[in-house]
Design an enzyme around this catalytic site. Structure first.
Site, PDB file in Angstrom:
ATOM      1  N   LYS A  88       4.504  -5.581  11.605  1.00 12.38           N
ATOM      2  CA  LYS A  88       4.975  -5.594  10.224  1.00 12.38           C
ATOM      3  C   LYS A  88       6.065  -6.646  10.039  1.00 12.38           C
ATOM      4  CE  LYS A  88       7.935  -3.100   7.058  1.00 12.38           C
ATOM      5  NZ  LYS A  88       8.828  -1.942   6.872  1.00 12.38           N
TER       6      LYS A  88
ATOM      7  N   ASP B  99       3.368  -1.629   5.288  1.00  7.99           N
ATOM      8  CA  ASP B  99       4.514  -0.726   5.264  1.00  7.99           C
ATOM      9  C   ASP B  99       4.039   0.629   4.742  1.00  7.99           C
ATOM     10  OD1 ASP B  99       4.144  -1.061   2.537  1.00  7.99           O
ATOM     11  OD2 ASP B  99       6.270  -1.407   2.105  1.00  7.99           O
TER      12      ASP B  99
END
Length: 231
Positions: A135, A154
């Site tokens: 991420k 996310d």
């Protein structure tokens, strides 16, 4: 034929390849150019740190913290030399602040030792940094270097991708792969930005505002809930 005409077919799982581009177009039309990363930064180093700090914290809170943090510790050299206790004090209002302070300092030292103090621009090198997962690496590569190596997954992207049946996976890595298959590389940053902002504004975790959602008619989860309500 409009998307309303296509809705009964598009809300089926097998129609996700048809729904995916329509969903993105509608979100872009509604959200516009303001749907970009909400973290404040002036350099790739600041972007990397802010993203590392954003886990289990809001972007608004991270921006409040980094405004003070970067004023006192302006670069990796300062982070590497500062007592870790001081970094903890500066980011103490964020979740997991002790582990984050440790990782940020270790990352600063590794950048100085292996990369001349510069943030690297490859996925393997970023993933080798303490506390950096896909991420964070995707955020840095896409927003810091303009390189699209993946889709940022996310909590919002995770939730919306599943609700929209763009994936059946629950693991972030598998969700990312499914989204990468549905969208061309040049749209990967846009996909994450649009889903994140839509998740913040409309498709909330507990009580999504389906009544004012521009893609409600393309959402299998909403359609199924509607059918259930009518029984």
């Amino acid at each position: 034929m409009t998307t309303d005409d296509l809705a009964p077919e598009l809300t089926r799982d097998r129609g996700k390849t048809l729904r995916a581009p329509v969903i993105l177009d509608l979100l872009e039309e509604e959200l516009g150019p303001d749907a970009v990363i909400a973290l404040d930064f002036t350099s790739r180093w600041e972007l990397l740190v802010a993203t590392m700090l954003s886990a289990q914290s809001t972007d608004v809170k991270v921006n409040e913290v980094t405004k003070v943090l970067f004023a006192e510790l302006p670069g990796p050299e300062a982070f590497a030399e500062a007592p870790v206790e001081r970094i903890e004090e500066l980011i103490g209002s964020l979740g997991l602040f002790r582990q984050k302070a440790k990782n940020v300092q270790a990352t600063a030292r590794q950048l100085l030792e292996r990369h001349g103090g510069e943030v690297p621009n490859t996925m393997p090198e970023l993933l080798a940094l303490p506390g950096v997962a896909r991420k964070t690496a995707n955020v840095v590569l896409s927003n810091g270097f303009g390189m699209h190596e993946g889709v940022v997954v996310d909590t919002h992207v995770h939730r919306l991708a599943r609700r929209l049946r763009l994936t059946k996976a629950d693991d972030p890595v598998r969700i990312e792969r499914d989204l990468m298959r549905l969208y061309p590389r040049e749209q990967w940053l846009q996909v994450s930005d649009m889903l994140i902002h839509h998740g913040r504004r409309t498709c909330f975790a507990r009580r999504p505002a389906c009544e004012r959602c521009v893609i409600e008619h393309l959402c299998p989860s909403s359609q199924e809930a509607g059918l259930t309500d009518k029984r």
